[in-house]
Design an enzyme around this catalytic site. Structure first.
Site, mmCIF file in Angstrom:
data_model
loop_
_atom_site.group_PDB
_atom_site.id
_atom_site.type_symbol
_atom_site.label_atom_id
_atom_site.label_comp_id
_atom_site.label_asym_id
_atom_site.label_seq_id
_atom_site.Cartn_x
_atom_site.Cartn_y
_atom_site.Cartn_z
ATOM 1 N N ASP A 176 0.909 -1.148 0.000
ATOM 2 C CA ASP A 176 0.000 0.000 0.000
ATOM 3 C C ASP A 176 0.940 1.187 0.000
ATOM 4 O O ASP A 176 1.571 1.484 1.020
ATOM 5 C CB ASP A 176 -0.878 0.002 1.251
ATOM 6 N N HIS A 177 1.065 1.854 -1.136
ATOM 7 C CA HIS A 177 2.167 2.817 -1.239
ATOM 8 C C HIS A 177 1.989 4.007 -0.298
ATOM 9 O O HIS A 177 2.938 4.727 -0.038
ATOM 10 C CB HIS A 177 2.411 3.247 -2.685
ATOM 11 N N HIS A 239 -5.701 2.849 1.101
ATOM 12 C CA HIS A 239 -4.882 3.990 1.522
ATOM 13 C C HIS A 239 -5.489 4.751 2.708
ATOM 14 O O HIS A 239 -4.825 5.015 3.700
ATOM 15 C CB HIS A 239 -4.685 4.977 0.372
HETATM 16 C C1 BG6 Z 1 -3.439 4.506 -6.456
HETATM 17 C C2 BG6 Z 1 -4.808 4.579 -7.083
HETATM 18 O O1 BG6 Z 1 -3.375 3.451 -5.551
HETATM 19 O O2 BG6 Z 1 -3.174 5.735 -5.787
HETATM 20 C C3 BG6 Z 1 -4.889 5.744 -8.051
HETATM 21 O O3 BG6 Z 1 -5.081 3.367 -7.757
HETATM 22 C C4 BG6 Z 1 -4.480 7.030 -7.386
HETATM 23 O O4 BG6 Z 1 -6.202 5.874 -8.589
HETATM 24 C C5 BG6 Z 1 -3.150 6.866 -6.645
HETATM 25 O O5 BG6 Z 1 -4.334 8.003 -8.399
HETATM 26 C C6 BG6 Z 1 -2.879 8.073 -5.786
HETATM 27 O O6 BG6 Z 1 -1.591 7.989 -5.264
HETATM 28 P P1 BG6 Z 1 -0.807 9.291 -4.817
HETATM 29 O O7 BG6 Z 1 0.456 8.766 -4.253
HETATM 30 O O8 BG6 Z 1 -0.603 10.108 -6.063
HETATM 31 O O9 BG6 Z 1 -1.677 9.989 -3.832
#
Ligand code: BG6
Length: 485
Positions: A176-177, A239
């Protein structure tokens, strides 16, 4: 930190994630000298490409997605020599497995092997079956699974069962980044290394909490996936709930992977289940519509998808509640959307008003903003004496720390650290299976209620802060969304 050489195999190598995130992240770690010389990065996908074709795509991607100052052609070319490509459908047992078998069984093969699944999650089980049948899962193999794991509790369990048949849990890295973002990790430091905050971290002192992840981009080329998923599955199930766990959890007894994840799990399991009535009153779903801003046409969701209709939400706002003594009575407002007014992810902690005031006008309550991105930092609003007025007048101001200039460092992309944790075999910042289940258990009734039409799909203009209903959700309790300090 030094790493032993590894083989990093990406299924779904021609997709967006590989180009935008994975290869740039590995490149930065190469610049930071963490990618040893013998390491190989092997892209696997169905397209019939040669190594050179794939390196060409990687080169273009790097030149687009790394910061301009880091686009050193020599370094890029050095990095590209580590990249290989195999044309293979990982889900097909009769695919051309010999090419990857040859690479992974060759003399150059490295003991540590990471398989990164950047494909549709429904393929994870098939890919694992094939890797196992081809005897490519060694004792030093780890698989990294991109979110969302499944589209429901049942499908998530099916995927986890199938992957779990071949690998022990501590070799399965569910990424989960958001947990790779410095400022999300910093919540631990902020809370547990600063007693001044932790002592106030409960319903005794906190009025409500907001967690926002707003994006300015639309669905772009990902409409195929997104229209079947929607914002609740794409952003909230993973997230936003993970950020909520970091904000709400009790102090873990140590920073070991299990102690931290046990505390997060407790939060997920303490989320008050959403009844049909709560879904009606406490959830908002929206979809963006066409807009003109500064003479520029911003396409609506349907226009981007080239469809006449869709019931998919691109915006969600939810009032979540946590059934624990620490948080009883404190609303956690979650909000995310595409094509919103600003790209910003932020946590706002609104402290309670003081019941008593020495001053003629009651002081504004303190508010802590934790900026996850961009401009990672923390601000705390405070009341001071208004220097231009009499000694009984107050004025609001704030203390603000911008981390990047404060520490003179580039803030790494969230994937950089997480990919190297997978190489190291450190699962601390990855999602354990029981967390996935608990998150789906809370999300699923909302999905079901929405599917039954309990909450109408509101519209919001592209480039705005979302539908009016999201403001009303907070206004009912006398609260507002805070966009900026
Ligand atoms: C991803 C989603 O996990 O996270 C995307 O699938 C989204 O739809 C992205 O754009 C958002 O990541 P960040 O790091 O740009 O907030």
């Amino acid at each position: 930190q030094t790493y032993s050489p590894f083989d990093f195999i990406i299924f779904g190598a021609t997709g967006d994630l590989t180009t935008r995130k994975l290869l740039p992240a590995l490149f930065y770690r190469y610049l930071d000298k963490q990618i040893p010389a013998e390491t190989r990065i092997i892209g696997a996908a169905r397209s019939p490409l040669t190594d050179e074709d794939f390196r060409g795509r990687a080169r273009d991607g790097l030149n687009q997605f790394i910061q301009e100052a880091d686009r050193n052609p020599e370094k890029i070319e050095e990095f590209l020599t580590k990249i290989h490509y195999v044309s293979l459908d990982g889900a097909d047992p009769n695919g051309k497995w010999s090419s990857i078998e040859d690479l992974l069984n060759s003399k150059q093969a490295n003991p540590v092997r990471i398989f990164y699944f950047a494909t549709a999650p429904r393929l994870y089980g098939d890919i694992c079956d094939n890797l196992s049948n081809k005897k490519l899962l060694t004792k030093d193999t780890r698989v990294v699974l991109e979110k969302p794991i499944g589209t429901s509790l049942e499908t998530a369990q099916e995927i986890n069962n199938r992957v779990g048949k071949h690998l022990p849990e501590n070799h399965i890295f569910r990424i989960d980044h958001y947990l790779g973002k410095e400022t999300v990790q910093n919540i631990l430091a902020l809370r547990f290394a600063n007693p001044v905050f932790e002592r106030l971290w409960s319903s005794d002192s906190i009025d409500f909490i907001e967690i926002t992840a707003a994006e300015t981009v639309g669905v772009g080329k990902r409409g195929g996936y997104y229209d079947g998923a929607g914002a609740l599955r794409d952003m909230v199930q993973n997230h936003l709930l993970q950020v909520l766990c970091m904000v709400a959890m009790d102090p873990p007894i140590s920073l070991s992977e299990d102690d931290l994840r046990n505390e997060k799990l407790k939060v997920l399991r303490s989320l008050k289940p959403m009844t049909e009535d709560m879904i009606k009153t406490d959830t908002v779903r929206g979809q963006y519509t066409t807009n003109e801003q500064n003479g520029e046409h911003i396409p609506g969701y349907l226009e981007e998808l080239n469809k006449d209709s869709s019931n998919t939400e691109t915006f969600v706002a939810i009032k979540a509640q946590i059934n624990t003594s620490r948080w009883s009575g404190v609303p956690f407002y979650l909000r995310t959307g595409k094509r919103m007014a600003e790209k910003t992810s932020e946590i706002v902690i609104q402290f309670k008003k003081s019941a008593w005031s020495l001053f003629p006008t009651a002081p504004e309550p303190n508010r802590l903003h934790i900026r996850i991105q961009p401009d990672e930092g923390v601000s705390l609003s405070m009341q001071v004496k208004d220097p231009s007025k009499s000694h009984t007048s107050l004025r609001s101001t704030f203390i603000d720390i911008d981390f990047s200039p404060a520490f003179h460092i580039r803030y790494p992309d969230s994937y950089e650290g997480l990919l190297m944790d997978a190489v190291k075999g450190d699962p601390l910042l990855f999602i354990r299976r029981d967390e996935v289940d608990a998150a789906w258990k809370w999300i699923e009734p909302i999905l079901d209620g929405w599917a039954r039409g309990v909450v109408p799909l509101s519209q919001y203009k592209a480039g705005s802060w979302g539908p009016q209903e999201a403001n009303e959700l907070l206004a009912k309790e006398g609260h507002i969304w805070h966009e900026d300090m």
